[in-house]
Design a protein around this motif. Structure first.
Motif, mmCIF file in Angstrom:
data_model
loop_
_atom_site.group_PDB
_atom_site.id
_atom_site.type_symbol
_atom_site.label_atom_id
_atom_site.label_comp_id
_atom_site.label_asym_id
_atom_site.label_seq_id
_atom_site.Cartn_x
_atom_site.Cartn_y
_atom_site.Cartn_z
ATOM 1 N N ASP A 290 71.316 27.021 9.846
ATOM 2 C CA ASP A 290 71.649 27.157 8.433
ATOM 3 C C ASP A 290 70.855 28.288 7.777
ATOM 4 N N SER A 291 69.552 28.069 7.578
ATOM 5 C CA SER A 291 68.776 29.076 6.856
ATOM 6 C C SER A 291 67.291 28.836 7.048
ATOM 7 N N ILE A 292 66.516 29.885 6.665
ATOM 8 C CA ILE A 292 65.060 29.825 6.613
ATOM 9 C C ILE A 292 64.649 30.290 5.213
ATOM 10 N N ARG A 293 63.897 29.432 4.493
ATOM 11 C CA ARG A 293 63.520 29.749 3.100
ATOM 12 C C ARG A 293 62.006 29.814 2.979
ATOM 13 N N PHE A 294 61.553 30.837 2.242
ATOM 14 C CA PHE A 294 60.123 31.031 2.017
ATOM 15 C C PHE A 294 59.799 30.742 0.550
ATOM 16 N N ASP A 295 58.843 29.857 0.314
ATOM 17 C CA ASP A 295 58.340 29.568 -1.026
ATOM 18 C C ASP A 295 56.929 30.121 -1.103
ATOM 19 N N VAL A 296 56.822 31.367 -1.615
ATOM 20 C CA VAL A 296 55.531 32.048 -1.607
ATOM 21 C C VAL A 296 54.566 31.389 -2.585
ATOM 22 N N LYS A 297 55.109 30.920 -3.696
ATOM 23 C CA LYS A 297 54.236 30.343 -4.712
ATOM 24 C C LYS A 297 53.525 29.093 -4.206
ATOM 25 N N SER A 298 54.280 28.207 -3.532
ATOM 26 C CA SER A 298 53.670 26.979 -3.002
ATOM 27 C C SER A 298 53.188 27.141 -1.560
ATOM 28 N N GLN A 299 53.349 28.347 -1.006
ATOM 29 C CA GLN A 299 52.900 28.676 0.347
ATOM 30 C C GLN A 299 53.527 27.730 1.383
ATOM 31 N N LYS A 300 54.854 27.636 1.342
ATOM 32 C CA LYS A 300 55.584 26.794 2.274
ATOM 33 C C LYS A 300 56.743 27.565 2.886
ATOM 34 N N VAL A 301 57.140 27.138 4.083
ATOM 35 C CA VAL A 301 58.313 27.686 4.787
ATOM 36 C C VAL A 301 59.204 26.511 5.152
ATOM 37 N N TYR A 302 60.521 26.660 4.861
ATOM 38 C CA TYR A 302 61.482 25.600 5.138
ATOM 39 C C TYR A 302 62.531 26.121 6.111
ATOM 40 N N MET A 303 62.838 25.329 7.172
ATOM 41 C CA MET A 303 63.871 25.686 8.159
ATOM 42 C C MET A 303 64.891 24.546 8.197
ATOM 43 N N TYR A 304 66.206 24.936 8.180
ATOM 44 C CA TYR A 304 67.261 23.954 8.040
ATOM 45 C C TYR A 304 68.263 24.037 9.196
ATOM 46 N N LYS A 305 68.663 22.892 9.658
ATOM 47 C CA LYS A 305 69.808 22.682 10.559
ATOM 48 C C LYS A 305 69.600 23.288 11.945
ATOM 49 N N GLU A 306 69.503 22.392 12.950
ATOM 50 C CA GLU A 306 69.422 22.759 14.373
ATOM 51 C C GLU A 306 68.375 23.839 14.621
ATOM 52 N N ASN A 307 67.180 23.597 14.091
ATOM 53 C CA ASN A 307 66.072 24.526 14.311
ATOM 54 C C ASN A 307 65.605 24.431 15.760
ATOM 55 N N ASP A 308 65.318 25.567 16.352
ATOM 56 C CA ASP A 308 64.928 25.626 17.767
ATOM 57 C C ASP A 308 63.860 26.694 17.917
ATOM 58 N N ILE A 309 62.679 26.292 18.373
ATOM 59 C CA ILE A 309 61.563 27.217 18.557
ATOM 60 C C ILE A 309 61.063 27.068 19.987
ATOM 61 N N SER A 310 60.906 28.206 20.695
ATOM 62 C CA SER A 310 60.440 28.203 22.084
ATOM 63 C C SER A 310 59.296 29.183 22.238
ATOM 64 N N TYR A 311 58.261 28.725 22.942
ATOM 65 C CA TYR A 311 57.108 29.564 23.230
ATOM 66 C C TYR A 311 56.548 29.131 24.583
ATOM 67 N N GLU A 312 56.588 30.061 25.571
ATOM 68 C CA GLU A 312 56.191 29.744 26.942
ATOM 69 C C GLU A 312 56.932 28.494 27.407
#
Length: 892
Positions: free
Chosen positions: A75-97
């Motif tokens: 869906d989307s990735i939203r940055f809230d700089v004021k509250s220092q937060k990051v939001y990721m929506y719908k079927e998020n997938d992160i891979s590292y090693e």
């Protein structure tokens, strides 16, 4: 059981996942800085970033990422700089090693140093996209997770963690800074369902990484219903790899042996290369057994398994006719060497030694119970330069019915590879005929003991030993082409035998008392120790060719018939080694005044030199018949080959050196396969000479041809027909998938069959192996052996011909069928045509209950009559949690 859970996953997984998410988020913020500066030039975060960029030199932090990070959100990735937060929506997938995190919603709060992940609800209100964390082969799923990567504390709600075969369910899981994990309202099971069929529930548990797991009171739950099975606390080791422990015995009652505990004991995981297991049985009537075993393995070197069993069997009640006492034992040892360990040498062992009644009282499988012959072999082989080969073998054969036992201690074979003494190493072009002359050399020596198992330790075993040594040299001219179509070969064979004794026979006129009636006059044998050598040699020459005949058809499905003939003529020559000047044969005169010739080495391991001069000319003709027919399956040629007769051969010989009965019997033999399943073999022999009766009333061949006496060329002696049918039928679906059981029977460790330990368990219990990939199978084995032997009257004319006919049939069949996707029924039986009754018969019923399984085995009649019912958990982790009911064949 909880010791199998992935504590290491929980302690490492949180930190890896959060550092991963934090690093990604900082990268995403950095990528968005340009946009932030344009839209909000006075923002605090932008100013801070600019200040950091301008005043702080770049350096690598302790949390720097060393590998590529792949991330995506449907869906989307939203940055809230004021509250220092990051939001990721719908079927998020992160891979590292080797780390992967999936969730439908992720939230990173940099002001609190926290990460939060949870699932969402679909349009129907069902939860979807719950957090799933994977590191390596370990995976856990939860309803939600929150972790502070600065304090290293974490809190997870409704977690399901998988480790090997086990699953841990926890309502709340809290990770402490010292890596200890606390579980509240948890359960352990081997069922893969979110709501498992069974589980061990506990209120609290503490997992200390790489040390132990401690739980409070726990109870067993089946289908959500608590049971009285309760334990006050649990203390389990939490180390990876093998673990020592107690083997829980099975219990029950046997009518002839009393109440019992079977297969109870201990298991010791000594190290990564060796383990040890000690099991035992005990019965209230006095029977007992002890069964130590061990497994060992060194990767790329060798592996093996050793089993020993000793049993004291008390059968029935004292002072009754059925009462028996037996001491039995069994030794099994399997050893194999990895081919990479020593390419030029190999050591292997397959030892299987049992006492005569062991499998009657202590069988481990149906095949063991039905077997009465056992073999063992320990072998070592090596080679040098690819030219010299040495093979050493210790062997054993026994029959538990006759109680005969044969030992080979040892058998040595040394062989020199074929070499060409007249061939130059640098020769080129066409070779001369003498360059194809080759020499083979072999040496064999053997020490053999033939006795009975009851005598092997009760007498001087050296008196039963027979031994010898044999040298063999073969000189061959190779194939010599004559007129392009004839192949001529010649050979000289030389054999020399060495013995440490010989037997001398003489006639004794005294009376011998050996039974009910005395024997007047007998042959007396004396053994003379000392070195003896026996030599013989022979010359052979043969010539052969191949003739082809073809007949084509212009119409019809048959396109052509091909006939292949392979005629050959041979000549062999050797002297009469029975003559007195060779010294291999002796003579004595019996009570009738007849001179009898015998060999000093009759019955020895490598025999004696042949008796009688030979100068034989042999003839043999082999035939093969095939046809070509149209085939719709062959899209290339449109034809297929059908073999009508694989081979039909006839042969005889004529001994030029004999003074009578020069012509040998005519032999015929043939074989073919019909419909790819039906194997037909034929053999017969015909005698060209007539019969007559000697002075003792015995029929003997006389030097008169059958044509002279009975006006026929040959007199039939015997006919033999053998018909064998072997059908292995299965559903079309199963033909493509039936690989598992074949791999197990071939004793190969295959990756798609599971771990090596699982494969070994299946190999030890092939009778209990169930393959659901095959909807149905049917195996039929049918063999017929029909033999006719002719005997004749007291004159050489065949007025009183008697035919001795034997007709032997054997039938065996087995199979199984999937009644439903969860029910399977199997059977095994056969029919004895001689006694008109069924042979060993068994019926098996299997029910797949997801994480449980149910088995029922019934042998309705015979010596093995019994029934056995069991319901148990599939996983080997809880293999002792089962219910068994049975009536053993020893109780009928």
């Amino acid at each position: 059981m909880i010791n199998k859970l992935s504590t290491k996953l929980l302690t490492i997984g949180f930190r890896s996942a959060i550092i991963l998410l934090a690093s990604i988020s900082f990268q995403l913020v950095a990528q968005a800085q340009d946009t932030l500066r344009v839209s909000s030039p006075d923002s605090l975060l932008a100013n801070i970033d600019e200040t950091i960029i301008d005043t702080v030199p770049k350096k690598t932090t302790s949390n720097a990422i060393d590998a590529r990070i792949d991330y995506k959100a449907k869906d989307s990735i939203r940055f809230d700089v004021k509250s220092q937060k990051v939001y990721m929506y719908k079927e998020n997938d992160i891979s590292y090693e080797d780390i992967n995190l999936k969730s439908d919603y992720m939230e990173l709060d940099f002001s609190k140093n926290e990460v939060f992940a949870e699932g969402t609800l679909d349009s129907a209100g069902n939860p979807v996209g719950r957090p799933v964390f994977t590191k390596g082969n370990n995976t856990f799923e939860s309803k939600s997770m929150r972790y502070n990567y600065k304090s290293e504390k974490g809190l997870i709600n409704t977690i399901i963690t998988k480790d090997n075969e086990g699953y841990l369910h926890g309502e709340i899981v809290k990770k402490m800074p010292n890596q200890v994990v606390n579980v509240y309202h948890g359960a352990y099971t081997t069922c893969s369902l979110e709501e498992p069929h069974f589980e061990f529930k506990f209120n609290k548990a503490k997992m200390i990484p790489d040390k132990k797991i401690v739980t409070g009171p726990a109870y067993f739950v089946v289908e959500g219903v608590p049971t009285p099975l309760f334990i006050p606390f649990g203390l389990f080791p939490n180390k990876a790899g093998q673990r020592s422990g107690v083997m829980i015995p099975t219990y029950g009652e046997s009518a002839n042996r009393g109440f019992y505990f079977e297969n109870g004991g201990v298991y010791l995981a000594i190290n990564d290369y060796l383990d040890f297991q000690l099991l035992g049985d005990i019965y209230t009537y006095g029977s007992w057994a002890v069964k130590p075993s061990m497994n060992y393995r060194k990767r790329y070197k060798y592996s093996g398994r050793f089993n020993f069993s000793y049993a004291f069997n008390v059968w029935g009640e004292p002072e009754t006719s059925e009462f028996q006492k037996k001491k039995d034992f069994a030794v099994k040892w399997n050893h194999s060497q990895d081919s990479k360990a020593r390419p030029n040498s190999r050591f292997s062992a397959n030892v299987n030694i049992v006492s005569s009644s062991f499998n009657k009282f202590n069988p481990t499988s149906t095949s063991n119970y039905l077997s009465n012959t056992f073999q063992s072999s320990i072998n070592y082989s090596t080679s040098w330069s690819g030219k010299y080969f040495l093979n050493a073998t210790l062997a054993h054969q026994q029959n538990t019915i006759t109680r005969e036992i044969n030992l080979t201690l040892p058998k040595l074979t040394f062989q020199v590879n074929r070499f060409y003494p007249f061939r130059s190493k640098e020769s080129a072009g066409k070779k001369e005929w003498y360059e194809n002359i080759s020499v083979n050399y072999n040496v064999n020596t053997e020490n053999r003991i033939n006795t009975y198992d009851s005598l092997i330790f009760k007498e001087d075993i050296t008196k039963k030993m027979t031994n010898g040594l044999r040298h063999s040299v073969q000189l061959s001219s190779g194939a010599i082409k004559i007129l392009k179509h004839l192949v001529w070969t010649n050979g000289i064979n030389y054999t020399e035998r060495w013995y440490s004794q010989k037997h001398v026979q003489s006639w004794n006129n005294d009376t011998l008392f050996t039974g009910d009636e005395p024997i007047v006059g007998y042959v007396e044998k004396d053994t003379i120790n000392g070195f003896s050598s026996v030599r013989d040699f022979s010359f052979t020459s043969s010539m052969s060719t191949i003739l082809y005949g073809m007949y084509g058809f212009k119409a019809g499905p048959v396109k052509a018939i091909r006939h292949v003939l392979k005629p050959s003529i041979s000549f062999s020559m050797r002297p009469d080694f029975g003559e007195q000047n060779w010294g291999y044969y002796g003579y004595y005169t019996n009570q009738s005044g007849n001179v009898q010739r015998y060999s000093y080495y009759d019955g020895f391991i490598y025999g004696t030199a042949p008796n009688g001069r030979q100068g034989s000319v042999g003839f043999r003709l082999s035939n093969n018949l095939e046809m070509k027919v149209r085939s719709r399956k062959d899209t290339v040629t449109g034809m297929k080959k059908v073999v009508l007769v694989e081979d039909f051969s006839l042969g005889t010989s004529y001994n030029l050196a004999a003074d009578s009965l020069n012509l040998a019997r005519l032999t015929m033999d043939g074989r073919t396969t019909l419909f790819k399943k039906l194997i037909l073999n034929y053999a017969s022999s015909f005698d060209p000479y007539a019969l007559d009766t000697n002075s003792r009333g015995q029929q003997v061949r006389i030097n008169k041809y059958e044509w002279q006496v009975n006006r026929r060329l040959f007199r039939p002696e015997n006919f033999n027909w053998r018909l064998g049918l072997s059908l292995q039928l299965s559903s079309k679906k199963g033909k493509d998938k039936d690989k598992g059981k074949a791999k197990v029977k071939d004793k190969k460790i295959e990756s798609d069959m599971g771990t090596e330990e699982e494969i070994r368990d299946v190999q030890d219990n092939l009778d209990g192996y169930v393959d659901w990939n095959i909807p149905w199978t049917l195996n039929i084995s049918y063999n017929v052996n029909y033999t006719t032997n002719y005997s004749y009257g007291n004159t050489y004319r065949d007025y009183n011909i008697v035919k001795e006919q034997t007709f032997v049939q054997t039938l065996g069949f087995s199979g199984d069928v999937n009644i439903t996707p969860k029910w399977k029924v199997g059977f095994r039986s056969g029919y004895d045509f001689k006694n008109n009754e069924f042979t060993y018969t068994s019926i098996d019923v299997y029910r797949d209950l997801h994480c449980w399984e149910m088995r029922f085995n019934w042998v309705p009649y015979g010596f093995r009559q019994s029934w056995n019912f069991s319901i148990n958990i599939k996983s080997s982790l809880l293999q002792d949690l089962k219910l068994d009911k049975k009536k053993d064949y020893r109780d009928f």
